[in-house]
Scaffold this motif. Structure first.
Motif, PDB file in Angstrom:
ATOM      1  N   ALA A 144       0.840  -1.436  -0.141  1.00 41.16           N
ATOM      2  CA  ALA A 144      -0.071   0.048   0.026  1.00 41.16           C
ATOM      3  C   ALA A 144       0.691   1.403  -0.155  1.00 41.16           C
ATOM      4  CB  ALA A 144      -0.845  -0.005   1.326  1.00 41.16           C
ATOM      5  N   GLN A 145       2.085   1.196   0.649  1.00 36.22           N
ATOM      6  CA  GLN A 145       2.831   2.421   0.686  1.00 36.22           C
ATOM      7  C   GLN A 145       3.542   2.708  -0.748  1.00 36.22           C
ATOM      8  OE1 GLN A 145       6.203   1.956   3.316  1.00 36.22           O
ATOM      9  NE2 GLN A 145       4.961   1.560   5.276  1.00 36.22           N
ATOM     10  N   TYR A 146       3.518   1.696  -1.526  1.00 38.70           N
ATOM     11  CA  TYR A 146       3.930   1.945  -2.939  1.00 38.70           C
ATOM     12  C   TYR A 146       2.618   2.004  -3.931  1.00 38.70           C
ATOM     13  CZ  TYR A 146       8.764   2.001  -1.491  1.00 38.70           C
ATOM     14  OH  TYR A 146       9.745   2.359  -0.572  1.00 38.70           O
ATOM     15  N   GLY A 147       1.478   2.268  -3.402  1.00 37.28           N
ATOM     16  CA  GLY A 147       0.544   2.444  -4.270  1.00 37.28           C
ATOM     17  C   GLY A 147      -0.188   1.121  -5.023  1.00 37.28           C
ATOM     18  N   HIS A 148       0.025   0.010  -4.435  1.00 42.21           N
ATOM     19  CA  HIS A 148      -0.502  -1.384  -4.638  1.00 42.21           C
ATOM     20  C   HIS A 148      -1.583  -1.711  -3.857  1.00 42.21           C
ATOM     21  CE1 HIS A 148       2.525  -1.475  -7.827  1.00 42.21           C
ATOM     22  NE2 HIS A 148       3.670  -1.531  -6.783  1.00 42.21           N
ATOM     23  N   GLU A 149      -2.861  -1.648  -4.213  1.00 44.07           N
ATOM     24  CA  GLU A 149      -3.936  -2.029  -3.324  1.00 44.07           C
ATOM     25  C   GLU A 149      -4.396  -3.401  -3.653  1.00 44.07           C
ATOM     26  OE1 GLU A 149      -7.096   0.577  -3.962  1.00 44.07           O
ATOM     27  OE2 GLU A 149      -6.133   2.234  -3.198  1.00 44.07           O
ATOM     28  N   VAL A 150      -3.807  -4.260  -2.711  1.00 45.37           N
ATOM     29  CA  VAL A 150      -4.028  -5.872  -2.985  1.00 45.37           C
ATOM     30  C   VAL A 150      -4.566  -6.232  -1.775  1.00 45.37           C
ATOM     31  CG1 VAL A 150      -2.627  -7.913  -3.117  1.00 45.37           C
ATOM     32  CG2 VAL A 150      -1.567  -5.853  -4.061  1.00 45.37           C
ATOM     33  N   ASP A 151      -5.756  -7.053  -1.818  1.00 41.88           N
ATOM     34  CA  ASP A 151      -6.630  -7.767  -0.803  1.00 41.88           C
ATOM     35  C   ASP A 151      -5.805  -8.562  -0.022  1.00 41.88           C
ATOM     36  OD1 ASP A 151      -8.856  -6.315  -2.040  1.00 41.88           O
ATOM     37  OD2 ASP A 151      -9.374  -8.358  -2.826  1.00 41.88           O
TER      38      ASP A 151
ATOM     39  N   ASP B 220      10.971  -2.988  -6.496  1.00 42.37           N
ATOM     40  CA  ASP B 220      10.928  -4.157  -5.822  1.00 42.37           C
ATOM     41  C   ASP B 220      11.605  -4.137  -4.635  1.00 42.37           C
ATOM     42  OD1 ASP B 220       9.276  -5.023  -7.890  1.00 42.37           O
ATOM     43  OD2 ASP B 220      10.271  -6.868  -8.404  1.00 42.37           O
ATOM     44  N   ASP B 221      12.899  -3.843  -4.651  1.00 38.16           N
ATOM     45  CA  ASP B 221      13.675  -3.786  -3.408  1.00 38.16           C
ATOM     46  C   ASP B 221      13.070  -2.966  -2.295  1.00 38.16           C
ATOM     47  OD1 ASP B 221      15.372  -5.607  -4.581  1.00 38.16           O
ATOM     48  OD2 ASP B 221      17.017  -4.119  -5.164  1.00 38.16           O
ATOM     49  N   SER B 222      12.526  -1.790  -2.998  1.00 38.85           N
ATOM     50  CA  SER B 222      12.026  -0.732  -1.712  1.00 38.85           C
ATOM     51  C   SER B 222      10.796  -1.527  -1.165  1.00 38.85           C
ATOM     52  CB  SER B 222      11.686   0.321  -2.555  1.00 38.85           C
ATOM     53  OG  SER B 222      12.669   1.234  -3.013  1.00 38.85           O
ATOM     54  N   VAL B 223       9.928  -1.998  -1.799  1.00 41.08           N
ATOM     55  CA  VAL B 223       8.909  -2.641  -1.319  1.00 41.08           C
ATOM     56  C   VAL B 223       9.209  -3.940  -0.507  1.00 41.08           C
ATOM     57  CG1 VAL B 223       6.593  -4.010  -1.743  1.00 41.08           C
ATOM     58  CG2 VAL B 223       7.220  -2.207  -3.170  1.00 41.08           C
ATOM     59  N   SER B 224      10.109  -4.615  -0.512  1.00 39.12           N
ATOM     60  CA  SER B 224      10.834  -5.804   0.162  1.00 39.12           C
ATOM     61  C   SER B 224      11.134  -5.289   1.500  1.00 39.12           C
ATOM     62  CB  SER B 224      11.674  -6.507  -0.468  1.00 39.12           C
ATOM     63  OG  SER B 224      11.075  -7.230  -1.786  1.00 39.12           O
ATOM     64  N   ALA B 225      11.953  -4.118   1.246  1.00 39.63           N
ATOM     65  CA  ALA B 225      12.613  -3.387   2.312  1.00 39.63           C
ATOM     66  C   ALA B 225      11.524  -2.934   3.500  1.00 39.63           C
ATOM     67  CB  ALA B 225      13.566  -2.328   2.107  1.00 39.63           C
ATOM     68  N   ALA B 226      10.687  -2.291   3.013  1.00 37.15           N
ATOM     69  CA  ALA B 226       9.289  -1.791   3.779  1.00 37.15           C
ATOM     70  C   ALA B 226       8.860  -2.971   4.184  1.00 37.15           C
ATOM     71  CB  ALA B 226       8.465  -1.046   2.690  1.00 37.15           C
ATOM     72  N   HIS B 227       8.389  -4.053   3.854  1.00 37.28           N
ATOM     73  CA  HIS B 227       7.822  -5.193   4.590  1.00 37.28           C
ATOM     74  C   HIS B 227       8.752  -5.716   5.571  1.00 37.28           C
ATOM     75  CE1 HIS B 227       8.732  -9.714   4.861  1.00 37.28           C
ATOM     76  NE2 HIS B 227       7.293  -9.721   5.155  1.00 37.28           N
ATOM     77  N   LEU B 228      10.263  -5.471   5.372  1.00 40.30           N
ATOM     78  CA  LEU B 228      11.102  -6.333   6.428  1.00 40.30           C
ATOM     79  C   LEU B 228      10.941  -5.224   7.724  1.00 40.30           C
ATOM     80  CD1 LEU B 228      13.156  -8.165   7.554  1.00 40.30           C
ATOM     81  CD2 LEU B 228      14.774  -7.094   6.407  1.00 40.30           C
ATOM     82  N   ALA B 229      11.018  -3.991   7.247  1.00 42.01           N
ATOM     83  CA  ALA B 229      10.735  -3.021   8.427  1.00 42.01           C
ATOM     84  C   ALA B 229       9.492  -3.022   9.033  1.00 42.01           C
ATOM     85  CB  ALA B 229      11.063  -1.451   7.815  1.00 42.01           C
TER      86      ALA B 229
END
Length: 228
Positions: free
Chosen positions: A32-39, A68-77
């Motif tokens: 969601a932080q990167y604009g992807h609305e996924v159920d 992709d790397d930024s989304v993955s880093a956000a997930h880990l944080a």
């Protein structure tokens, strides 16, 4: 030689440690932080895949991969915020010790790495039973590709068809099957017994604690002394 060695391979997230729904929330928020609305339900069904495969599955493999790397880093944080409260499933450490005591070489086979893996091992508190660890950093393709299972077997020079993989997701089961390793499923990641069996699990238990209770009647009763 590999023909003389049998390994008990264990997925960690969702199998030994109660993390599946925390990962679901963290991935949902990161997307969601990167604009992807996924159920959230779709996110949950992808947990157990490696991060690249998860993003392909949820966003499509023809997407712009520059974030992709930024989304993955956000997930880990986001996921790391939950680390102080992580807990191992009841019986997880005892199951690893019991398997080691019965002659299995116990391997943690996980997509976690670095600090995340260190945290999970502290939560498990069963390093005395663990012979080796294989993580996603050592392979080109994570689950459901078979690379991580094969890397885990190589860590202890174990034969694929004499070893057993324990996991909680259909992605674990498919990875094990592709590597030629029998798989035991547990339902603690949110996949139903029928789904795990349909994916190829040879037996399914509600939890690792219940697997421990019925160990004498499972694939993990004792390492096989010969071929299948």
């Amino acid at each position: 030689m590999a023909a003389d060695v049998a390994a008990a391979l264990f997925d960690v997230d969702g199998t030994l440690v109660d993390t599946t729904y925390l990962h679901t929330l963290a991935w949902w928020q990161a997307l969601a932080q990167y604009g992807h609305e996924v159920d959230a339900a779709r996110v949950h069904r992808a947990i157990g895949m490696g991060s690249d495969q998860l993003l392909d599955h949820l966003l499509g493999d023809d997407r712009d991969r520059s974030e992709d790397d930024s989304v993955s880093a956000a997930h880990l944080a986001l996921y790391a915020q939950h680390w102080p409260g992580l807990r191992a499933f009841p019986g997880a450490g005892d199951l690893l010790r019991e398997c080691a005591g019965r002659g299995w070489r116990v391997v943690l086979s996980t997509s976690a790495s670095g600090r995340e893996l260190d945290v999970l091992r502290r939560v498990l508190d069963a390093d005395d039973a663990v012979h080796a660890t294989a993580d996603a950093d050592a392979v080109d393709a994570a689950k459901p590709a078979p690379d991580l299972v094969r890397s885990s077997l190589a860590q202890v020079s174990a034969a694929a068809d004499r070893s057993v993989f324990v996991g909680d997701s259909v992605w674990d089961v498919r990875a094990a099957n592709r590597a030629g390793t029998p798989c035991i499923g547990v339902e603690t990641g949110g996949f139903a017994a029928a789904e795990l069996r349909d994916a190829g699990a040879l037996e399914v238990h509600p939890s690792v604690g219940r697997l421990l209770d019925g160990l004498d009647d499972s694939l993990l009763a004792r390492p096989r002394t010969g071929g299948r």
